[in-house]
Scaffold this motif. Sequence first.
Motif, PDB file in Angstrom:
ATOM      1  N   PRO A   1       0.798  -1.229   0.000  1.00 12.13           N
ATOM      2  CA  PRO A   1       0.000   0.000   0.000  1.00 12.13           C
ATOM      3  C   PRO A   1       0.833   1.283   0.000  1.00 12.13           C
ATOM      4  CG  PRO A   1      -0.828  -1.557   1.634  1.00 12.13           C
ATOM      5  CD  PRO A   1       0.487  -2.065   1.182  1.00 12.13           C
ATOM      6  N   GLY A   2       2.112   1.169   0.405  1.00 13.91           N
ATOM      7  CA  GLY A   2       2.955   2.369   0.453  1.00 13.91           C
ATOM      8  C   GLY A   2       3.652   2.671  -0.853  1.00 13.91           C
ATOM      9  N   THR A   3       3.443   1.852  -1.886  1.00 14.34           N
ATOM     10  CA  THR A   3       4.139   2.061  -3.158  1.00 14.34           C
ATOM     11  C   THR A   3       3.900   3.445  -3.759  1.00 14.34           C
ATOM     12  OG1 THR A   3       4.043  -0.324  -3.614  1.00 14.34           O
ATOM     13  CG2 THR A   3       4.456   1.140  -5.485  1.00 14.34           C
ATOM     14  N   PRO A   4       2.659   3.960  -3.811  1.00 11.54           N
ATOM     15  CA  PRO A   4       2.467   5.315  -4.368  1.00 11.54           C
ATOM     16  C   PRO A   4       3.238   6.385  -3.586  1.00 11.54           C
ATOM     17  CG  PRO A   4       0.372   4.141  -4.240  1.00 11.54           C
ATOM     18  CD  PRO A   4       1.366   3.320  -3.491  1.00 11.54           C
ATOM     19  N   SER A   5       3.301   6.233  -2.263  1.00  6.40           N
ATOM     20  CA  SER A   5       4.028   7.211  -1.448  1.00  6.40           C
ATOM     21  C   SER A   5       5.522   7.165  -1.740  1.00  6.40           C
ATOM     22  CB  SER A   5       3.766   6.939   0.039  1.00  6.40           C
ATOM     23  OG  SER A   5       4.484   7.827   0.850  1.00  6.40           O
ATOM     24  N   ILE A   6       6.070   5.966  -1.958  1.00  4.80           N
ATOM     25  CA  ILE A   6       7.489   5.827  -2.301  1.00  4.80           C
ATOM     26  C   ILE A   6       7.767   6.472  -3.653  1.00  4.80           C
ATOM     27  CG2 ILE A   6       9.262   4.136  -2.926  1.00  4.80           C
ATOM     28  CD1 ILE A   6       8.121   2.308  -0.790  1.00  4.80           C
ATOM     29  N   MET A   7       6.883   6.257  -4.610  1.00  2.32           N
ATOM     30  CA  MET A   7       7.051   6.877  -5.925  1.00  2.32           C
ATOM     31  C   MET A   7       7.108   8.394  -5.812  1.00  2.32           C
ATOM     32  SD  MET A   7       4.270   4.467  -7.921  1.00  2.32           S
ATOM     33  CE  MET A   7       4.227   5.562  -9.340  1.00  2.32           C
ATOM     34  N   GLN A   8       6.268   8.949  -4.964  1.00  2.00           N
ATOM     35  CA  GLN A   8       6.222  10.403  -4.805  1.00  2.00           C
ATOM     36  C   GLN A   8       7.452  10.928  -4.070  1.00  2.00           C
ATOM     37  OE1 GLN A   8       2.691  11.752  -2.836  1.00  2.00           O
ATOM     38  NE2 GLN A   8       3.287  13.912  -2.882  1.00  2.00           N
ATOM     39  N   ASP A   9       7.858  10.273  -2.994  1.00  2.00           N
ATOM     40  CA  ASP A   9       8.986  10.761  -2.198  1.00  2.00           C
ATOM     41  C   ASP A   9      10.308  10.686  -2.945  1.00  2.00           C
ATOM     42  OD1 ASP A   9       7.276  11.281  -0.164  1.00  2.00           O
ATOM     43  OD2 ASP A   9       8.235   9.966   1.314  1.00  2.00           O
ATOM     44  N   PHE A  10      10.530   9.572  -3.658  1.00  2.00           N
ATOM     45  CA  PHE A  10      11.814   9.361  -4.318  1.00  2.00           C
ATOM     46  C   PHE A  10      11.784   9.704  -5.807  1.00  2.00           C
ATOM     47  CE2 PHE A  10      12.543   5.971  -0.890  1.00  2.00           C
ATOM     48  CZ  PHE A  10      13.227   6.878  -0.068  1.00  2.00           C
ATOM     49  N   GLY A  11      10.612  10.056  -6.335  1.00  2.00           N
ATOM     50  CA  GLY A  11      10.503  10.421  -7.736  1.00  2.00           C
ATOM     51  C   GLY A  11      10.874   9.295  -8.679  1.00  2.00           C
ATOM     52  N   VAL A  12      10.367   8.086  -8.393  1.00  2.00           N
ATOM     53  CA  VAL A  12      10.695   6.925  -9.221  1.00  2.00           C
ATOM     54  C   VAL A  12       9.423   6.370  -9.833  1.00  2.00           C
ATOM     55  CG1 VAL A  12      12.726   6.322  -7.859  1.00  2.00           C
ATOM     56  CG2 VAL A  12      10.506   5.359  -7.236  1.00  2.00           C
ATOM     57  N   SER A  13       9.613   5.535 -10.839  1.00  2.00           N
ATOM     58  CA  SER A  13       8.466   4.905 -11.501  1.00  2.00           C
ATOM     59  C   SER A  13       7.901   3.791 -10.626  1.00  2.00           C
ATOM     60  CB  SER A  13       8.887   4.332 -12.856  1.00  2.00           C
ATOM     61  OG  SER A  13       9.780   3.245 -12.671  1.00  2.00           O
ATOM     62  N   GLU A  14       6.746   3.302 -11.017  1.00  2.00           N
ATOM     63  CA  GLU A  14       6.109   2.228 -10.256  1.00  2.00           C
ATOM     64  C   GLU A  14       6.942   0.949 -10.293  1.00  2.00           C
ATOM     65  OE1 GLU A  14       1.554   1.248  -9.763  1.00  2.00           O
ATOM     66  OE2 GLU A  14       2.309   0.346 -11.616  1.00  2.00           O
TER      67      GLU A  14
ATOM     68  N   PHE B   1      14.518   5.544   7.331  1.00  2.00           N
ATOM     69  CA  PHE B   1      15.082   6.890   7.197  1.00  2.00           C
ATOM     70  C   PHE B   1      15.849   7.061   5.886  1.00  2.00           C
ATOM     71  CE2 PHE B   1      14.861   6.925  11.961  1.00  2.00           C
ATOM     72  CZ  PHE B   1      13.982   7.997  12.060  1.00  2.00           C
ATOM     73  N   ALA B   2      15.675   6.141   4.949  1.00  2.00           N
ATOM     74  CA  ALA B   2      16.395   6.207   3.678  1.00  2.00           C
ATOM     75  C   ALA B   2      16.153   7.540   2.981  1.00  2.00           C
ATOM     76  CB  ALA B   2      15.965   5.051   2.776  1.00  2.00           C
ATOM     77  N   VAL B   3      17.234   8.100   2.430  1.00  4.83           N
ATOM     78  CA  VAL B   3      17.130   9.417   1.790  1.00  4.83           C
ATOM     79  C   VAL B   3      17.023   9.313   0.276  1.00  4.83           C
ATOM     80  CG1 VAL B   3      18.363  10.576   3.656  1.00  4.83           C
ATOM     81  CG2 VAL B   3      19.663   9.623   1.737  1.00  4.83           C
ATOM     82  N   ASN B   4      17.267   8.129  -0.269  1.00  5.05           N
ATOM     83  CA  ASN B   4      17.115   7.950  -1.716  1.00  5.05           C
ATOM     84  C   ASN B   4      16.790   6.483  -1.989  1.00  5.05           C
ATOM     85  OD1 ASN B   4      19.673   6.497  -1.792  1.00  5.05           O
ATOM     86  ND2 ASN B   4      20.665   8.515  -1.704  1.00  5.05           N
ATOM     87  N   MET B   5      16.436   6.196  -3.218  1.00  7.41           N
ATOM     88  CA  MET B   5      15.977   4.846  -3.563  1.00  7.41           C
ATOM     89  C   MET B   5      17.088   3.801  -3.471  1.00  7.41           C
ATOM     90  SD  MET B   5      13.049   3.609  -4.194  1.00  7.41           S
ATOM     91  CE  MET B   5      12.347   2.021  -4.629  1.00  7.41           C
ATOM     92  N   PRO B   6      18.321   4.088  -3.944  1.00 10.45           N
ATOM     93  CA  PRO B   6      19.372   3.062  -3.801  1.00 10.45           C
ATOM     94  C   PRO B   6      19.606   2.651  -2.350  1.00 10.45           C
ATOM     95  CG  PRO B   6      20.059   4.715  -5.388  1.00 10.45           C
ATOM     96  CD  PRO B   6      18.796   5.220  -4.764  1.00 10.45           C
ATOM     97  N   MET B   7      19.649   3.638  -1.434  1.00 10.31           N
ATOM     98  CA  MET B   7      19.836   3.319  -0.016  1.00 10.31           C
ATOM     99  C   MET B   7      18.690   2.458   0.482  1.00 10.31           C
ATOM    100  SD  MET B   7      20.088   5.971   3.187  1.00 10.31           S
ATOM    101  CE  MET B   7      20.086   5.380   4.889  1.00 10.31           C
ATOM    102  N   PHE B   8      17.493   2.804   0.108  1.00 11.61           N
ATOM    103  CA  PHE B   8      16.317   2.056   0.523  1.00 11.61           C
ATOM    104  C   PHE B   8      16.381   0.617   0.038  1.00 11.61           C
ATOM    105  CE2 PHE B   8      11.905   0.687  -0.418  1.00 11.61           C
ATOM    106  CZ  PHE B   8      11.387   0.710   0.875  1.00 11.61           C
TER     107      PHE B   8
END
Length: 499
Positions: free
Chosen positions: A112-125, A177-184
């Motif tokens: 359910p958090g996938t849309p929020s991750i897309m918005q925070d990190f600016g990545v595709s689905e 607390f990840a600041v970007n997608m690679p760290m996450f």
Amino acid sequence: MATQIRDTQFGHLVRFLSRNKLFPFPDEVDSSLWKTSLPGHTGPPLKSPTEQANDTQGVVVQDSDADQTIIDDRNFYVVDWYGPDDPEVLSLFGFNLDSLSFKLTPDSIYVPGTPSIMQDFGVSEIVATLGLSLFTLGYGLGPMLWSPMSEIPQLGRSPLYFWTFLAFILLQLPTGFAVNMPMFLVFRVLTGFLGSPPLATGGATIVDMYDPATAGYGICILSSFGVLGPVFGPIIGGFAAPAKGWRWTIWIFTWLCALVLILLFFLLPETSAANILYRRAKRLRKITSDARFRSQSEIDASRYTLRDHLLVLGRAFTLTFSEPIVFFMDLYSALLYGVLFLWFESFPLVFGDIYGFSTGAQGLAFLGIFIGALVTVPLYLLWIKHGVVPRFTKPSFKPEMVLPPTFVGAVSLPICLFWYGWTARESVHWILPIIGSSIFTVGVVTLFNTARELFRQLGIGPGNSLLGGIAVCFIPIPFVFYKYGDKIRHMSKNARHDI
């Protein structure tokens, strides 16, 4: 109560701080207790340590508590249980918290958090979905290491559960607390790897505590939690993610895991008999100043080379690709897990896009799977009681006799996928795909014991039909094992040939 918690991590800590004054083991209270059981001594009378050291035909055994000691194969005490009233046996069977079954996994709560991750990190689905895929990858690789490690007598199972679970919880902090997608993504892989010991060795722990026939009940319940945990993940995440964002799905899960860790700390004893007897032998050597006390695992290990130990650690890999039954059962398990989490990705499309459910209500749609489990698990337990246990002690018993329920499971899996996929449309009431989804647990319970884009490109019906078609290809496997399983097993040099 002291007997019950002495061998937990809490008990070990108290013993260390009190220099073994608190929570003493029975042989520390009565140093002559070992005399009640000497099943392993054979040959001539035992020699003194001095005479023993002069024996040139011995086997060298390294002990962390003493210098190298030369021990003749016929000249030692094999440390065993003190009898049916052995307190460590009674505590093993009398009190064990099956917290290992707790599995509100961060893979399903993640969805359910996938849309929020897309918005925070600016990545595709597709990139956002890697958080689910990579966690599952780590979760699948972990058992290849943790499972054989839990069989090492010097390590045991309880520390493996506790310390990997502690690391798993601590690594949720950099994940959240990840600041970007690679760290996450890096920490998602690591947490999946460290969070897998319950999956890797939960069944072994149950077998430690119960006879093989009775253990079937526990393994059934344990594997069912592997499905029910992911079912409740989207329900919680479905309400938390829209309100607080994806990070809160991590924090809620972390708090729940911390509670389980506390329970493990106080209530989970060691269950590995080899480890219990290994530590008992060490205590007796210290108490009696006699190096002839050895557990059977130490005697066996004295003959092993470094290569042998490495082969044990690599056993999961070698058995997977050298044993046909292991390979195909692993393949079937991979199918179930792959279909489960891939299939979960279609639920937001069905109940959100087609039926207009809110994000929170979409999570409730997973309750159909839970209801299916409430029906399937009791029926399967009845099968164990009446179909397996009565046959288990008979000479005619064969391992393949436990397979008939899988015939139903193998057929039910494609039925579920076709039913769910082709009833998911606006012209059909939403209850029908939920009923179809409930059949999934029939396959999972009996057979255990690329993401959302697939459904967007193919459609809900064809996408589920693809998964159903794959499941159809696997239907023959349990039937083949039932008919030819004994011949396939006997082709292996590692298998028993007397059953």
